[in-house]
Design a protein around this motif. Structure first.
Motif, PDB file in Angstrom:
ATOM      1  N   PHE A  11       7.202   9.734  12.876  1.00 24.09           N
ATOM      2  CA  PHE A  11       7.950   9.424  13.975  1.00 24.09           C
ATOM      3  C   PHE A  11       8.610  10.557  14.553  1.00 24.09           C
ATOM      4  O   PHE A  11       8.906  10.459  15.803  1.00 24.09           O
ATOM      5  CB  PHE A  11       9.066   8.519  13.078  1.00 24.09           C
ATOM      6  CG  PHE A  11      10.090   7.710  14.010  1.00 24.09           C
ATOM      7  CD1 PHE A  11       9.425   6.787  14.874  1.00 24.09           C
ATOM      8  CD2 PHE A  11      11.315   7.982  13.952  1.00 24.09           C
ATOM      9  CE1 PHE A  11      10.117   6.071  15.681  1.00 24.09           C
ATOM     10  CE2 PHE A  11      12.086   7.339  14.729  1.00 24.09           C
ATOM     11  CZ  PHE A  11      11.625   6.231  15.831  1.00 24.09           C
ATOM     12  N   GLY A  12       8.955  11.622  13.887  1.00 24.05           N
ATOM     13  CA  GLY A  12       9.834  12.973  14.423  1.00 24.05           C
ATOM     14  C   GLY A  12       8.742  13.509  15.598  1.00 24.05           C
ATOM     15  O   GLY A  12       9.189  13.726  16.698  1.00 24.05           O
ATOM     16  N   VAL A  13       7.316  13.448  15.233  1.00 24.78           N
ATOM     17  CA  VAL A  13       6.514  13.904  16.197  1.00 24.78           C
ATOM     18  C   VAL A  13       6.605  13.144  17.442  1.00 24.78           C
ATOM     19  O   VAL A  13       6.659  13.758  18.705  1.00 24.78           O
ATOM     20  CB  VAL A  13       5.157  14.083  15.547  1.00 24.78           C
ATOM     21  CG1 VAL A  13       3.990  14.078  16.821  1.00 24.78           C
ATOM     22  CG2 VAL A  13       4.838  14.926  14.778  1.00 24.78           C
ATOM     23  N   VAL A  14       6.528  11.596  17.282  1.00 21.84           N
ATOM     24  CA  VAL A  14       6.705  10.960  18.425  1.00 21.84           C
ATOM     25  C   VAL A  14       8.063  11.104  19.431  1.00 21.84           C
ATOM     26  O   VAL A  14       7.880  11.100  20.481  1.00 21.84           O
ATOM     27  CB  VAL A  14       6.683   9.359  17.989  1.00 21.84           C
ATOM     28  CG1 VAL A  14       6.923   8.472  19.352  1.00 21.84           C
ATOM     29  CG2 VAL A  14       5.240   8.973  17.413  1.00 21.84           C
TER      30      VAL A  14
ATOM     31  N   VAL B 188       0.875  -1.211   0.000  1.00 25.09           N
ATOM     32  CA  VAL B 188      -0.159  -0.001   0.007  1.00 25.09           C
ATOM     33  C   VAL B 188       0.670   1.211   0.079  1.00 25.09           C
ATOM     34  O   VAL B 188       1.726   1.432   0.862  1.00 25.09           O
ATOM     35  CB  VAL B 188      -0.939  -0.024   0.998  1.00 25.09           C
ATOM     36  CG1 VAL B 188      -1.820   1.419   1.324  1.00 25.09           C
ATOM     37  CG2 VAL B 188      -1.770  -1.252   1.157  1.00 25.09           C
ATOM     38  N   THR B 189       0.837   1.968  -1.021  1.00 24.88           N
ATOM     39  CA  THR B 189       1.648   3.172  -1.115  1.00 24.88           C
ATOM     40  C   THR B 189       0.926   4.583  -1.336  1.00 24.88           C
ATOM     41  O   THR B 189      -0.506   4.416  -1.856  1.00 24.88           O
ATOM     42  CB  THR B 189       2.750   3.311  -2.162  1.00 24.88           C
ATOM     43  OG1 THR B 189       2.166   2.865  -3.583  1.00 24.88           O
ATOM     44  CG2 THR B 189       3.630   2.203  -1.919  1.00 24.88           C
ATOM     45  N   TYR B 190       1.222   5.587  -1.089  1.00 22.19           N
ATOM     46  CA  TYR B 190       0.493   6.734  -1.315  1.00 22.19           C
ATOM     47  C   TYR B 190       1.480   8.018  -1.381  1.00 22.19           C
ATOM     48  O   TYR B 190       2.747   7.851  -0.926  1.00 22.19           O
ATOM     49  CB  TYR B 190      -0.555   7.150  -0.038  1.00 22.19           C
ATOM     50  CG  TYR B 190       0.210   7.184   1.240  1.00 22.19           C
ATOM     51  CD1 TYR B 190       0.593   8.206   1.691  1.00 22.19           C
ATOM     52  CD2 TYR B 190      -0.185   6.005   2.029  1.00 22.19           C
ATOM     53  CE1 TYR B 190       1.297   8.197   2.963  1.00 22.19           C
ATOM     54  CE2 TYR B 190       0.287   5.835   3.500  1.00 22.19           C
ATOM     55  CZ  TYR B 190       0.929   7.130   3.780  1.00 22.19           C
ATOM     56  OH  TYR B 190       1.480   6.988   5.117  1.00 22.19           O
TER      57      TYR B 190
ATOM     58  N   ALA C 225       5.528  11.244   5.301  1.00 18.12           N
ATOM     59  CA  ALA C 225       4.584  11.279   6.269  1.00 18.12           C
ATOM     60  C   ALA C 225       4.971  10.560   7.636  1.00 18.12           C
ATOM     61  O   ALA C 225       4.804  10.656   8.733  1.00 18.12           O
ATOM     62  CB  ALA C 225       3.135  10.798   5.750  1.00 18.12           C
ATOM     63  N   ASN C 226       5.575   9.088   7.041  1.00 18.23           N
ATOM     64  CA  ASN C 226       6.018   8.264   8.246  1.00 18.23           C
ATOM     65  C   ASN C 226       7.059   8.825   8.941  1.00 18.23           C
ATOM     66  O   ASN C 226       7.029   8.830  10.437  1.00 18.23           O
ATOM     67  CB  ASN C 226       6.426   6.965   7.627  1.00 18.23           C
ATOM     68  CG  ASN C 226       5.243   6.153   6.908  1.00 18.23           C
ATOM     69  OD1 ASN C 226       4.169   6.216   7.517  1.00 18.23           O
ATOM     70  ND2 ASN C 226       5.452   5.170   6.397  1.00 18.23           N
TER      71      ASN C 226
END
Lengths: 107, 193
Positions: free
Chosen positions: B168-171, B155-157, B163-164
């Motif tokens: 991860f940066g936000v986390v 599944v790609t977009y 985005a990923n």
């Protein structure tokens, strides 16, 4: 607290080297069982789950512990059983110590 | 923790190293499994016997449920072993994440001196990696088992990696904020506040 950090690191660093040293020369035949055994051993995190489940914290925290305890016990039980099952298969009569497809493996 | 507990943990660690060492050659491999079983049993029993560990019913029930699920899982056909391994990783990740979260809330109730920066870094790594392993491994189980609502194609977009990595940066930023500015001590409340 500084003492805690250093004593933890003094365990962590040698343990990393022991881990590397111990598994570096594993025969190719045993890679899958080794992975499965390591998986079962990593479930030793069960110790933390027992302490949380049996502790005197509020119920919802002990529920987290109990779920973790269930998940780790599952890994311990199925991990050791399936590793032993794989190893028994290695020694089936006829195929000898080395299973089929292992002829090109360098021990 | 008493000397007896510490000594039994020391014995268990030595047995774990031996277990891995004995997996080096087929001749000693099964002995390695038994060393692992012995080490785990010693560690579990001596932890269970700790004075702070009380309600035995919960522990008995959770361990019994673990056996009920674990034994059938070890009897899957060989073709299903990859799924079983992935499921086992998912369980391991879930256990680590849950224990980490529980330790965080327990430490928070006991007071600010419990959640040192070092412990916060360790707990956050445990929770982050644990739940990352849980969800990732569950996806792997679904694909390997060919569960019908997990698509086999990738599944790609657009901007997927951005985005990923951004997520991860936000986390990581949230984790960093928790380490630099630990939460105030919580009350012993019935639900996480």
């Amino acid at each position: 607290m500084i003492g805690e950090m250093w004593s933890t690191l003094f365990v962590f660093v040698p343990a990393s080297f022991i881990g590397l040293g111990v598994i570096r020369r594993v025969s190719r035949l045993l890679h899958t069982p080794l992975m499965s055994l390591a998986n079962a051993i990593s479930a030793i995190a069960v110790v933390g789950a027992i302490i949380v489940t049996g502790g005197d914290g509020p119920t919802w925290i002990r529920v987290l512990g109990a779920v973790a305890l269930f998940a780790s016990t599952t890994n311990i039980v199925s991990g050791f059983l399936i590793t032993d099952r794989m190893l028994k298969m290695l020694k089936t009569p006829g195929s000898g110590a080395a299973g089929p497809g292992e002829s090109k493996g360098k021990a | 923790m008493s000397d007896v507990t510490q000594l039994s943990y020391l014995v268990a660690s030595a047995l774990f190293i031996l277990a891995l060492h004995w997996m080096n050659t087929p001749a000693t491999a099964r002995k390695g499994v038994w060393a692992g079983v012995a080490a785990t049993t010693i560690a579990v029993l001596s932890t269970w016997a700790l004075p702070g560990v009380s309600p035995h019913l919960w522990i008995v029930l959770a361990i019994a449920a673990g056996f009920l699920v674990g034994v059938p899982l070890s009897k899957v056909p060989l073709t299903a072993v990859p799924q079983r391994t992935a499921l086992s990783h998912a369980f391991g990740g879930a256990a680590a994440g849950l224990v980490g979260a529980a330790e965080f809330y327990l430490g928070r109730m006991e007071g600010p001196q419990q959640l040192t920066k070092f412990r916060m870094v360790a707990l956050l790594a445990e929770v982050l990696l644990g739940f990352l392993t849980l969800t990732g491994s569950l996806m792997a189980v679904g694909k390997l088992q060919e569960v019908k609502w997990v698509p086999q194609r990738s599944v790609t977009y657009p901007l997927q990696n951005v985005a990923n990595l951004g997520l991860f940066g936000v986390v990581l930023a949230l984790a960093g904020a928790l380490v630099v500015d630990p939460p105030p001590p919580g009350r012993r409340s019935p639900s996480p506040g």
